[in-house]
Design a protein around this motif. Structure first.
Motif, PDB file in Angstrom:
ATOM      1  N   ASP A   1     -12.153  37.200 -23.942  1.00  0.00           N
ATOM      2  CA  ASP A   1     -13.452  37.489 -24.460  1.00  0.00           C
ATOM      3  C   ASP A   1     -14.421  38.172 -23.307  1.00  0.00           C
ATOM      4  N   ASN A   2     -15.646  38.468 -23.676  1.00  0.00           N
ATOM      5  CA  ASN A   2     -16.465  38.847 -22.794  1.00  0.00           C
ATOM      6  C   ASN A   2     -17.431  38.243 -22.135  1.00  0.00           C
ATOM      7  N   ASP A   3     -17.149  36.578 -22.242  1.00  0.00           N
ATOM      8  CA  ASP A   3     -18.022  35.715 -21.785  1.00  0.00           C
ATOM      9  C   ASP A   3     -18.324  35.844 -20.230  1.00  0.00           C
ATOM     10  N   MET A   4     -17.574  36.342 -19.399  1.00  0.00           N
ATOM     11  CA  MET A   4     -17.968  36.614 -17.899  1.00  0.00           C
ATOM     12  C   MET A   4     -18.056  38.173 -17.754  1.00  0.00           C
ATOM     13  N   LEU A   5     -18.708  38.941 -18.595  1.00  0.00           N
ATOM     14  CA  LEU A   5     -19.082  40.379 -18.432  1.00  0.00           C
ATOM     15  C   LEU A   5     -19.773  40.682 -17.183  1.00  0.00           C
ATOM     16  N   GLY A   6     -20.644  39.549 -17.157  1.00  0.00           N
ATOM     17  CA  GLY A   6     -21.753  39.668 -15.687  1.00  0.00           C
ATOM     18  C   GLY A   6     -20.916  39.690 -14.482  1.00  0.00           C
ATOM     19  N   PHE A   7     -19.531  38.962 -14.673  1.00  0.00           N
ATOM     20  CA  PHE A   7     -18.609  38.692 -13.378  1.00  0.00           C
ATOM     21  C   PHE A   7     -17.549  39.939 -13.457  1.00  0.00           C
ATOM     22  N   ARG A   8     -17.948  41.016 -14.183  1.00  0.00           N
ATOM     23  CA  ARG A   8     -17.045  42.305 -14.144  1.00  0.00           C
ATOM     24  C   ARG A   8     -15.569  41.754 -14.780  1.00  0.00           C
ATOM     25  N   MET A   9     -15.553  40.901 -15.656  1.00  0.00           N
ATOM     26  CA  MET A   9     -14.674  40.270 -16.292  1.00  0.00           C
ATOM     27  C   MET A   9     -14.659  40.681 -17.788  1.00  0.00           C
ATOM     28  N   MET A  10     -13.920  41.695 -18.512  1.00  0.00           N
ATOM     29  CA  MET A  10     -14.168  41.933 -19.885  1.00  0.00           C
ATOM     30  C   MET A  10     -12.771  41.727 -20.406  1.00  0.00           C
ATOM     31  N   GLU A  11     -12.607  41.675 -21.903  1.00  0.00           N
ATOM     32  CA  GLU A  11     -11.805  41.155 -22.785  1.00  0.00           C
ATOM     33  C   GLU A  11     -10.405  42.309 -22.547  1.00  0.00           C
ATOM     34  N   ASN A  12      -9.384  41.605 -22.300  1.00  0.00           N
ATOM     35  CA  ASN A  12      -8.190  42.267 -22.075  1.00  0.00           C
ATOM     36  C   ASN A  12      -7.959  42.661 -20.747  1.00  0.00           C
ATOM     37  N   ASP A  13      -8.994  42.377 -19.894  1.00  0.00           N
ATOM     38  CA  ASP A  13      -8.558  42.537 -18.575  1.00  0.00           C
ATOM     39  C   ASP A  13      -7.459  41.492 -18.038  1.00  0.00           C
TER      40      ASP A  13
END
Length: 221
Positions: free
Chosen positions: A140-152
């Motif tokens: 998911d994109n729960d950690m988007l602010g840590f530069r971690m996006m869904e499917n990374d």
């Protein structure tokens, strides 16, 4: 005993020297002299030159191949030409000892998405025990602010104790998440996510199970 060994022993005995004394004059140890005399070591050109210099004996006319054959017989030469299959197997075995297939899992380690090969150095992958490393696919994109996006794809290793401020795969309330974990005190943890806005959740330490610590993330440009 080989013919070379017999010649060396004759030279030593004519000089009235023990194996230790003989070796000392040549700059080698007693055990080395013994193995040469018994035909278990092959003498090299450097030692032949030292014997000639120290004892005035030239043994270059001696067949340097240590064998137990009769003097009238030619030494046997054994040859082996490896098959192509043997060579390939050797390379595969060598590569398997320096590369490890690290599996890419979902958060529950039930579903796999292939694997990545990483080098093994000193029994470790990226500095961690090779049996405890893993990849997970971010769900998911729960950690988007840590530069971690869904499917990374994130690389991590198994831990069970909380490391303050580490980004971890955790299990809480029967679900698994990727969260930054901050220790508030001996009994409380703060689980932090950031999907563009920071969200925090206070949890009892005993209710949070740390699965592994994430060290880096791979993403497509």
């Amino acid at each position: 005993m080989s013919r070379v060994g017999e010649k060396i022993r004759t030279i030593r005995e004519e000089a009235n020297l023990s194996q230790k004394q003989f070796g000392k004059k040549l700059g080698v140890n007693e055990g080395f002299v013994k193995e040469i005399e018994e035909g278990r070591k092959v003498i090299n050109d450097s030692l032949i030159s030292r014997i000639k210099k120290v004892f005035g004996k030239d043994i270059n006319d001696i067949n340097m191949i240590a064998d137990n054959e009769d003097k009238d017989e030619k030494p046997r030469v054994l040859s082996y030409e490896p098959k192509k299959k043997d060579t390939n197997e050797t390379w595969m075995n060598a590569l398997s000892s320096i590369l490890k297939d690290v599996v890419i899992y979902d958060y529950y380690f039930n579903k796999t998405f292939g694997s990545k090969q990483l080098p093994v150095v000193g029994g470790k992958v990226e500095g961690y025990n090779q049996d405890k490393v893993f990849f997970i696919k971010i769900q998911d994109n729960d950690m988007l602010g840590f530069r971690m996006m869904e499917n990374d794809i994130a690389f991590g290793h198994i831990i069970h104790e909380v490391e303050n401020n580490a980004i971890c795969l955790v299990e809480y309330g029967g679900e698994r998440y990727v969260r930054q974990v901050k220790r508030l005190d001996s009994s409380k943890l703060l689980l932090i996510s950031n999907n563009g806005n920071v969200h925090t959740q206070t949890a009892n330490t005993k209710e949070v199970k740390v699965i592994g610590k994430l060290e880096k993330v791979e993403f497509k440009l």
